[in-house]
Design an enzyme around this catalytic site. Structure first.
Site, PDB file in Angstrom:
ATOM      1  N   THR A   9      27.904 -22.774  -2.232  1.00 28.52           N
ATOM      2  CA  THR A   9      26.724 -23.661  -1.568  1.00 28.52           C
ATOM      3  C   THR A   9      26.698 -25.465  -1.670  1.00 28.52           C
ATOM      4  O   THR A   9      26.454 -25.884  -0.629  1.00 28.52           O
ATOM      5  CB  THR A   9      25.238 -23.435  -2.493  1.00 28.52           C
ATOM      6  OG1 THR A   9      25.537 -21.984  -2.398  1.00 28.52           O
ATOM      7  CG2 THR A   9      24.111 -24.249  -1.750  1.00 28.52           C
TER       8      THR A   9
ATOM      9  N   ALA B  54      22.972 -23.333  -7.951  1.00 31.97           N
ATOM     10  CA  ALA B  54      23.257 -22.525  -9.147  1.00 31.97           C
ATOM     11  C   ALA B  54      23.307 -21.234  -9.112  1.00 31.97           C
ATOM     12  O   ALA B  54      22.884 -20.259  -7.636  1.00 31.97           O
ATOM     13  CB  ALA B  54      21.300 -22.555  -9.782  1.00 31.97           C
TER      14      ALA B  54
ATOM     15  N   GLY C 239      29.138 -19.146 -12.362  1.00 36.61           N
ATOM     16  CA  GLY C 239      29.749 -18.175 -11.844  1.00 36.61           C
ATOM     17  C   GLY C 239      30.703 -18.401 -11.570  1.00 36.61           C
ATOM     18  O   GLY C 239      31.910 -18.078 -11.769  1.00 36.61           O
ATOM     19  N   GLY C 240      31.255 -19.597 -11.213  1.00 37.74           N
ATOM     20  CA  GLY C 240      32.651 -20.444 -10.370  1.00 37.74           C
ATOM     21  C   GLY C 240      32.830 -20.911 -11.522  1.00 37.74           C
ATOM     22  O   GLY C 240      34.553 -21.609 -11.306  1.00 37.74           O
TER      23      GLY C 240
ATOM     24  N   GLU D 167      29.413 -29.223 -14.582  1.00 35.68           N
ATOM     25  CA  GLU D 167      28.446 -29.717 -14.081  1.00 35.68           C
ATOM     26  C   GLU D 167      27.048 -30.150 -14.679  1.00 35.68           C
ATOM     27  O   GLU D 167      26.625 -30.730 -14.234  1.00 35.68           O
ATOM     28  CB  GLU D 167      28.465 -28.268 -13.345  1.00 35.68           C
ATOM     29  CG  GLU D 167      29.264 -28.055 -12.894  1.00 35.68           C
ATOM     30  CD  GLU D 167      28.808 -26.065 -11.750  1.00 35.68           C
ATOM     31  OE1 GLU D 167      29.329 -26.184 -10.899  1.00 35.68           O
ATOM     32  OE2 GLU D 167      28.456 -25.466 -12.498  1.00 35.68           O
TER      33      GLU D 167
ATOM     34  N   LYS E 218      18.691 -16.319  -5.030  1.00 38.25           N
ATOM     35  CA  LYS E 218      19.141 -17.089  -6.770  1.00 38.25           C
ATOM     36  C   LYS E 218      17.297 -17.582  -6.977  1.00 38.25           C
ATOM     37  O   LYS E 218      18.253 -17.074  -8.691  1.00 38.25           O
ATOM     38  CB  LYS E 218      19.879 -18.455  -6.709  1.00 38.25           C
ATOM     39  CG  LYS E 218      20.619 -18.307  -5.386  1.00 38.25           C
ATOM     40  CD  LYS E 218      22.212 -17.424  -5.842  1.00 38.25           C
ATOM     41  CE  LYS E 218      23.360 -17.489  -5.779  1.00 38.25           C
ATOM     42  NZ  LYS E 218      23.881 -19.168  -4.888  1.00 38.25           N
TER      43      LYS E 218
HETATM   44  C1  5RP Z   1      30.116 -23.018 -10.137  1.00 37.53           C
HETATM   45  C2  5RP Z   1      27.997 -22.764 -10.152  1.00 37.53           C
HETATM   46  C3  5RP Z   1      27.875 -23.221  -8.950  1.00 37.53           C
HETATM   47  O1  5RP Z   1      26.984 -23.489  -8.359  1.00 37.53           O
HETATM   48  C4  5RP Z   1      27.214 -21.649  -8.848  1.00 37.53           C
HETATM   49  O2  5RP Z   1      27.620 -20.304  -9.437  1.00 37.53           O
HETATM   50  C5  5RP Z   1      26.565 -21.050  -7.164  1.00 37.53           C
HETATM   51  O3  5RP Z   1      27.431 -20.772  -6.508  1.00 37.53           O
HETATM   52  P1  5RP Z   1      27.200 -20.200  -5.437  1.00 37.53           P
HETATM   53  O4  5RP Z   1      27.159 -21.640  -3.950  1.00 37.53           O
HETATM   54  O5  5RP Z   1      28.935 -19.952  -4.619  1.00 37.53           O
HETATM   55  O6  5RP Z   1      26.771 -18.803  -4.686  1.00 37.53           O
HETATM   56  O7  5RP Z   1      27.610 -22.763 -11.156  1.00 37.53           O
HETATM   57  O8  5RP Z   1      30.654 -23.046 -11.682  1.00 37.53           O
END
Ligand code: 5RP
EC number: 5.3.1.6
Length: 217
Positions: free
Chosen positions: A31, A83, A96-97, A103, A121
């Site tokens: 995102t 998020a 998650g990343g 962050e 989400k």
């Molecule tokens: C990375 C994060 C991301 O914001 C979270 O994992 C959401 O990722 P995506 O937009 O790919 O669903 O916290 O550390």
């Protein structure tokens, strides 16, 4: 509308909140990537960006957006990031990343944090998504035992090293009744760098892409 189109839509909606002539903070993930691509359309009206990960820095530079170190700026008017989960109090699970620590640092500095998510989400209660915890490598087993004592089921994210050279434990089955209290409790475990609960510093605005509209929380 598919999930990717919703991400693009909220990313474009966030663009309207970007102050001209300033340095802003930029998050990590798919995102946030949509936001970076949208941001490129106004790069001449931006002083630069602080990235929350090496991947984000690379994407920003790829668009010709100047990347500054956080230590080069005294303040950030805005931070935009995605998020993994967000509740009605604008508290989040992130990481998650695996970029949660940077962050959280950039979010702490920012005067305003805008979280951009697709509708999948949004949750009533945090905890369906496993909580990422960044851990100093030598403390892995100790921290895992302490997380288990809190009722969670920690799982080592195999083969993943954070930008800070640490590892991630993803914790399932935590009962997150009080996100602020749990965030502080986990951060107080020796060896934990930080955890993916963003409750002490929630978002100031959440833009949710749902159907044809963008809802503000
Ligand atoms: C990375 C994060 C991301 O914001 C979270 O994992 C959401 O990722 P995506 O937009 O790919 O669903 O916290 O550390």
């Amino acid at each position: 509308m598919d999930q990717n189109a919703l991400k693009q839509r909220v990313a474009e909606a966030a663009l309207r909140h970007v102050p001209e002539g300033e340095v802003i903070g930029v998050g990590t993930g798919s995102t946030a990537n949509c936001f970076i691509d949208a941001l490129a359309t106004m790069k001449d009206r931006l002083a630069g960006a602080v990235a929350s990960s090496e991947a984000t820095a690379e994407r920003l530079r790829g668009h010709g957006i100047e990347v500054l170190e956080l230590n080069q700026v005294d303040s950030l008017p805005l931070y935009v990031d995605g998020a993994d989960e967000v509740n009605d109090h604008r508290e989040m699970i992130k990481g998650g990343g695996g970029a949660l620590t940077r962050e959280k640092i950039v979010a702490a500095v920012a005067e305003r944090f805008i979280c951009i998510v697709d509708g999948s989400k949004q949750v009533k209660r945090l905890g369906g998504f496993p909580l990422p915890v960044e851990v100093i490598p030598m403390a892995r087993s100790y921290v895992a035992r302490r997380l288990a004592a809190l009722g969670g089921q920690p799982q080592y994210r195999e083969g993943f090293v954070t930008d800070n050279g640490n590892l991630i434990l993803d914790v399932r089955n935590l009962d997150i009744l009080n996100p602020i209290e749990l965030e502080e409790k986990i951060n107080n475990i020796t060896g934990v760098v930080t955890n993916g609960l963003f409750a002490r510093r929630p978002a100031d605005l959440v833009l949710v892409g749902r159907g044809d509209e963008v809802i503000s929380i």
